[in-house]
Design a protein around this motif. Structure first.
Motif, PDB file in Angstrom:
ATOM      1  N   ASN A  32       0.833  -1.200   0.000  1.00  0.00           N
ATOM      2  CA  ASN A  32       0.000   0.000   0.000  1.00  0.00           C
ATOM      3  C   ASN A  32       0.869   1.252   0.000  1.00  0.00           C
ATOM      4  O   ASN A  32       0.605   2.205  -0.743  1.00  0.00           O
ATOM      5  N   TRP A  33       1.900   1.258   0.809  1.00  0.00           N
ATOM      6  CA  TRP A  33       2.819   2.393   0.860  1.00  0.00           C
ATOM      7  C   TRP A  33       3.536   2.567  -0.478  1.00  0.00           C
ATOM      8  O   TRP A  33       3.681   3.692  -0.979  1.00  0.00           O
ATOM      9  N   LEU A  85       2.516   1.639  -3.466  1.00  0.00           N
ATOM     10  CA  LEU A  85       1.558   2.133  -4.444  1.00  0.00           C
ATOM     11  C   LEU A  85       1.310   3.627  -4.255  1.00  0.00           C
ATOM     12  O   LEU A  85       1.276   4.391  -5.219  1.00  0.00           O
ATOM     13  N   HIS A  86       1.161   4.052  -2.999  1.00  0.00           N
ATOM     14  CA  HIS A  86       0.938   5.469  -2.714  1.00  0.00           C
ATOM     15  C   HIS A  86       2.135   6.304  -3.166  1.00  0.00           C
ATOM     16  O   HIS A  86       1.963   7.381  -3.771  1.00  0.00           O
ATOM     17  N   GLU A  87       3.344   5.843  -2.889  1.00  0.00           N
ATOM     18  CA  GLU A  87       4.551   6.570  -3.294  1.00  0.00           C
ATOM     19  C   GLU A  87       4.651   6.683  -4.814  1.00  0.00           C
ATOM     20  O   GLU A  87       4.982   7.742  -5.349  1.00  0.00           O
ATOM     21  N   LEU A 111       2.170   6.497  -7.018  1.00  0.00           N
ATOM     22  CA  LEU A 111       1.114   7.380  -7.514  1.00  0.00           C
ATOM     23  C   LEU A 111       1.458   8.846  -7.278  1.00  0.00           C
ATOM     24  O   LEU A 111       1.255   9.694  -8.151  1.00  0.00           O
ATOM     25  N   THR A 112       2.001   9.142  -6.113  1.00  0.00           N
ATOM     26  CA  THR A 112       2.406  10.517  -5.806  1.00  0.00           C
ATOM     27  C   THR A 112       3.494  10.980  -6.757  1.00  0.00           C
ATOM     28  O   THR A 112       3.434  12.091  -7.303  1.00  0.00           O
TER      29      THR A 112
END
Length: 89
Positions: free
Chosen positions: A67-68, A70-72, A74-75
């Motif tokens: 999850n982390w 993927l978030h990184e 995407l950002t």
């Protein structure tokens, strides 16, 4: 696009790649070291012994940090797309 922007983009890309691969690589390193130490202590010299624990540990790390990651990503991608007009000048 100036040479400074190119260097900055390259640095950001390498930084995100290092951050994304670090949990998996460090886990594989730690498990590999622990299995190697165990094999040295017990004198069990089986080459395939480290495969299953590494696979399970890497799967667990991906489960917890996915999850982390993927978030990184995407950002980073959103920031990169926001900078496209500035990069094309």
């Amino acid at each position: 696009m100036t040479d400074t922007m190119v260097v900055e983009l390259g640095l950001q890309a390498m930084s995100i790649a290092a951050k994304m691969s670090a949990p998996v690589l460090l886990t594989a390193l730690a498990i590999g070291f622990a299995i190697s130490l165990f094999q040295s202590v017990t004198q069990i010299q089986e080459a395939t012994l480290s495969f299953v624990p590494k696979a399970v540990a890497i799967g667990a790390v991906l489960l917890f940090t996915g999850n982390w990651m993927l978030h990184e990503m995407l950002t980073y991608t959103e920031q990169l797309f926001e900078r496209v007009p500035d990069l094309l000048r």
